[in-house]
Structures are given as C-alpha cells and as structure tokens.
Motif scaffolding. Structure first.
Motif, PDB file in Angstrom:
ATOM      1  N   SER A  18     -30.958  49.676 -63.332  1.00 31.45           N
ATOM      2  CA  SER A  18     -30.213  50.748 -62.679  1.00 31.45           C
ATOM      3  C   SER A  18     -30.578  52.109 -63.257  1.00 31.45           C
ATOM      4  N   SER A  19     -30.704  52.216 -64.576  1.00 27.06           N
ATOM      5  CA  SER A  19     -31.048  53.503 -65.193  1.00 27.06           C
ATOM      6  C   SER A  19     -32.483  53.900 -64.860  1.00 27.06           C
ATOM      7  N   GLN A  20     -33.379  52.912 -64.749  1.00 28.98           N
ATOM      8  CA  GLN A  20     -34.751  53.222 -64.337  1.00 28.98           C
ATOM      9  C   GLN A  20     -34.762  53.744 -62.908  1.00 28.98           C
ATOM     10  N   ASN A  21     -33.940  53.147 -62.027  1.00 28.12           N
ATOM     11  CA  ASN A  21     -33.862  53.587 -60.647  1.00 28.12           C
ATOM     12  C   ASN A  21     -33.318  55.011 -60.557  1.00 28.12           C
ATOM     13  N   ILE A  22     -32.295  55.331 -61.332  1.00 27.93           N
ATOM     14  CA  ILE A  22     -31.738  56.691 -61.350  1.00 27.93           C
ATOM     15  C   ILE A  22     -32.806  57.685 -61.794  1.00 27.93           C
ATOM     16  N   GLU A  23     -33.581  57.340 -62.804  1.00 27.17           N
ATOM     17  CA  GLU A  23     -34.646  58.234 -63.273  1.00 27.17           C
ATOM     18  C   GLU A  23     -35.707  58.430 -62.196  1.00 27.17           C
ATOM     19  N   GLN A  24     -36.045  57.386 -61.448  1.00 25.76           N
ATOM     20  CA  GLN A  24     -36.999  57.512 -60.345  1.00 25.76           C
ATOM     21  C   GLN A  24     -36.449  58.424 -59.252  1.00 25.76           C
ATOM     22  N   GLU A  25     -35.166  58.292 -58.973  1.00 24.54           N
ATOM     23  CA  GLU A  25     -34.537  59.140 -57.952  1.00 24.54           C
ATOM     24  C   GLU A  25     -34.519  60.596 -58.419  1.00 24.54           C
ATOM     25  N   ALA A  28     -37.908  62.003 -57.929  1.00 21.50           N
ATOM     26  CA  ALA A  28     -38.147  62.258 -56.505  1.00 21.50           C
ATOM     27  C   ALA A  28     -37.468  63.554 -56.064  1.00 21.50           C
ATOM     28  N   ILE A  29     -36.252  63.783 -56.538  1.00 18.74           N
ATOM     29  CA  ILE A  29     -35.527  65.016 -56.208  1.00 18.74           C
ATOM     30  C   ILE A  29     -36.248  66.225 -56.794  1.00 18.74           C
ATOM     31  N   GLN A  30     -36.678  66.125 -58.046  1.00 15.55           N
ATOM     32  CA  GLN A  30     -37.419  67.229 -58.661  1.00 15.55           C
ATOM     33  C   GLN A  30     -38.680  67.556 -57.861  1.00 15.55           C
ATOM     34  N   LYS A  31     -39.367  66.539 -57.419  1.00 17.64           N
ATOM     35  CA  LYS A  31     -40.600  66.753 -56.642  1.00 17.64           C
ATOM     36  C   LYS A  31     -40.301  67.440 -55.313  1.00 17.64           C
ATOM     37  N   VAL A  32     -39.246  66.997 -54.634  1.00 21.10           N
ATOM     38  CA  VAL A  32     -38.871  67.607 -53.347  1.00 21.10           C
ATOM     39  C   VAL A  32     -38.549  69.086 -53.541  1.00 21.10           C
ATOM     40  N   ILE A  33     -37.750  69.397 -54.546  1.00 22.52           N
ATOM     41  CA  ILE A  33     -37.360  70.789 -54.781  1.00 22.52           C
ATOM     42  C   ILE A  33     -38.570  71.624 -55.195  1.00 22.52           C
ATOM     43  N   GLN A  34     -39.395  71.098 -56.084  1.00 26.04           N
ATOM     44  CA  GLN A  34     -40.579  71.837 -56.534  1.00 26.04           C
ATOM     45  C   GLN A  34     -41.544  72.098 -55.370  1.00 26.04           C
ATOM     46  N   THR A  35     -41.819  71.073 -54.576  1.00 24.96           N
ATOM     47  CA  THR A  35     -42.801  71.197 -53.500  1.00 24.96           C
ATOM     48  C   THR A  35     -42.285  72.053 -52.342  1.00 24.96           C
ATOM     49  N   ALA A  36     -41.108  71.700 -51.810  1.00 22.15           N
ATOM     50  CA  ALA A  36     -40.617  72.364 -50.600  1.00 22.15           C
ATOM     51  C   ALA A  36     -39.998  73.725 -50.879  1.00 22.15           C
ATOM     52  N   ILE A 105     -29.190  67.023 -62.670  1.00 23.62           N
ATOM     53  CA  ILE A 105     -29.255  66.370 -61.367  1.00 23.62           C
ATOM     54  C   ILE A 105     -28.218  65.273 -61.407  1.00 23.62           C
ATOM     55  N   ASP A 106     -27.254  65.340 -60.501  1.00 21.53           N
ATOM     56  CA  ASP A 106     -26.177  64.356 -60.432  1.00 21.53           C
ATOM     57  C   ASP A 106     -26.335  63.586 -59.126  1.00 21.53           C
ATOM     58  N   ILE A 107     -26.455  62.260 -59.228  1.00 17.97           N
ATOM     59  CA  ILE A 107     -26.680  61.414 -58.060  1.00 17.97           C
ATOM     60  C   ILE A 107     -25.555  60.399 -57.953  1.00 17.97           C
ATOM     61  N   THR A 108     -25.007  60.276 -56.744  1.00 18.40           N
ATOM     62  CA  THR A 108     -24.071  59.217 -56.424  1.00 18.40           C
ATOM     63  C   THR A 108     -24.520  58.613 -55.104  1.00 18.40           C
ATOM     64  N   TYR A 129     -27.460  75.886 -56.924  1.00 21.02           N
ATOM     65  CA  TYR A 129     -26.870  74.563 -56.762  1.00 21.02           C
ATOM     66  C   TYR A 129     -27.345  74.051 -55.418  1.00 21.02           C
ATOM     67  N   ILE A 130     -28.216  73.049 -55.445  1.00 19.60           N
ATOM     68  CA  ILE A 130     -28.823  72.526 -54.226  1.00 19.60           C
ATOM     69  C   ILE A 130     -28.267  71.128 -53.966  1.00 19.60           C
ATOM     70  N   SER A 131     -27.705  70.936 -52.771  1.00 19.59           N
ATOM     71  CA  SER A 131     -27.191  69.630 -52.362  1.00 19.59           C
ATOM     72  C   SER A 131     -28.266  68.902 -51.567  1.00 19.59           C
ATOM     73  N   LEU A 132     -28.377  67.605 -51.826  1.00 18.78           N
ATOM     74  CA  LEU A 132     -29.365  66.791 -51.139  1.00 18.78           C
ATOM     75  C   LEU A 132     -28.730  65.497 -50.643  1.00 18.78           C
ATOM     76  N   TYR A 133     -29.289  64.955 -49.574  1.00 22.46           N
ATOM     77  CA  TYR A 133     -28.974  63.612 -49.103  1.00 22.46           C
ATOM     78  C   TYR A 133     -30.257  62.816 -49.079  1.00 22.46           C
ATOM     79  N   LYS A 134     -30.132  61.519 -49.324  1.00 24.56           N
ATOM     80  CA  LYS A 134     -31.287  60.638 -49.196  1.00 24.56           C
ATOM     81  C   LYS A 134     -31.247  60.004 -47.818  1.00 24.56           C
ATOM     82  N   PHE A 135     -32.222  60.345 -47.001  1.00 20.09           N
ATOM     83  CA  PHE A 135     -32.364  59.805 -45.655  1.00 20.09           C
ATOM     84  C   PHE A 135     -33.386  58.671 -45.699  1.00 20.09           C
TER      85      PHE A 135
END
Length: 149
Positions: A18-25, A28-36, A105-108, A129-135
């Motif tokens: 679970s902690s590895q999955n959170i780190e991967q997420e 992914a969020i950092q990459k989205v924010i950095q790129t876009a 980065i806080d993920i729920t 403060y950037i809000s994101l959803y995972k689609f």
C-alpha cells in the motif's frame, strides 16, 4: 501461534504494498503537475502538454476585494498562454522561468491535493493548492486556489 505469525506477515506485506502504491501515485501526480502546469502552461504554452494534465472542466479560483471571487477556466487560461507564445513571450527562460517545489501531496482514493511553492526565477511568488482526480486516463488537475506572497 503460526496463525498469528501468518496474519502478521500478511499485514506487513499489505502495508508495504500500500505504501509503495501511494508513492507511485505521488510520483504520477508530480509528473502531471510538472509536465502540464509548469512546462506546458507556465513555461512553454504547449497545448499538448497542457491537455495531458488538465481536465476540461478545470477552474482557477481567486479572491478579489471584499468577499468577491473570480474564476478562469482552463480553455481561457490556455488561450492566454498560446497568445503569449505567438507573441514571442513564451517559452520562458532564465530569470523568468517558473519552477515549483512540492510541499505535500495528500491522496485519498481517487482524490488528491498538492501544495506547492511556485517560483519565478529564484523568487517564491505563490503557494498553490491544486486539486486532482484520478480518472481512467490518469490523474488530472481539476481546480487550483493560491496565495500570492
């Protein structure tokens, strides 16, 4: 006793996964924010990069005088940046280039909020403060509020 050890080992393995999955997420969020946001919107005005990380219904929200608010949708914001690019004001370089530092980065589940420091050159200019959803297609920014320093 064997059952207790088995349950303990399984619990530890599940927590580790679970902690590895959170780190991967988070990555992914950092990459989205950095790129876009940073590269696409702020520094380059690159519509492909912008579209890769902003949901079509994204809104930038800000406060005005008194109790008033304003908002800017992603299409209008993107259009402003494309006009800057066409006018030769983008891409940014040197002292004007935007960079960020991730504070949290806080993920729920499929919802997340990223708190970032926004720099122009070396000057800390905003806290975002950037809000994101995972689609199904991945993480997308859906909203941003900020504080100007």
């Amino acid at each position: 006793m064997k059952k207790l050890i088995f349950v303990f080992v399984i619990s530890v393995l599940c927590l580790n996964a679970s902690s590895q999955n959170i780190e991967q997420e988070k990555e992914a969020i950092q990459k989205v924010i950095q790129t876009a946001y940073v590269e696409g919107l702020q520094n380059e005005g690159d519509t492909k990069k912008i579209d890769s990380g902003f949901h079509q219904h994204f809104h930038l929200l800000g406060i005005s005088e008194g109790d008033e608010m304003w908002h800017l949708n992603i299409n209008d914001w993107k259009s402003q940046q494309v006009k800057k690019r066409e006018a030769g004001k983008l891409p940014l370089t040197g002292e004007n280039k935007v960079s960020i530092k991730f504070q949290t980065i806080d993920i729920t589940g499929t919802a997340a909020v990223a708190k970032i420091e926004f720099y122009i050159g070396t000057k800390l200019t905003y806290i975002d403060y950037i809000s994101l959803y995972k689609f199904e297609s991945g993480w997308k920014m859906v909203n941003k509020i900020f504080y100007k320093l």
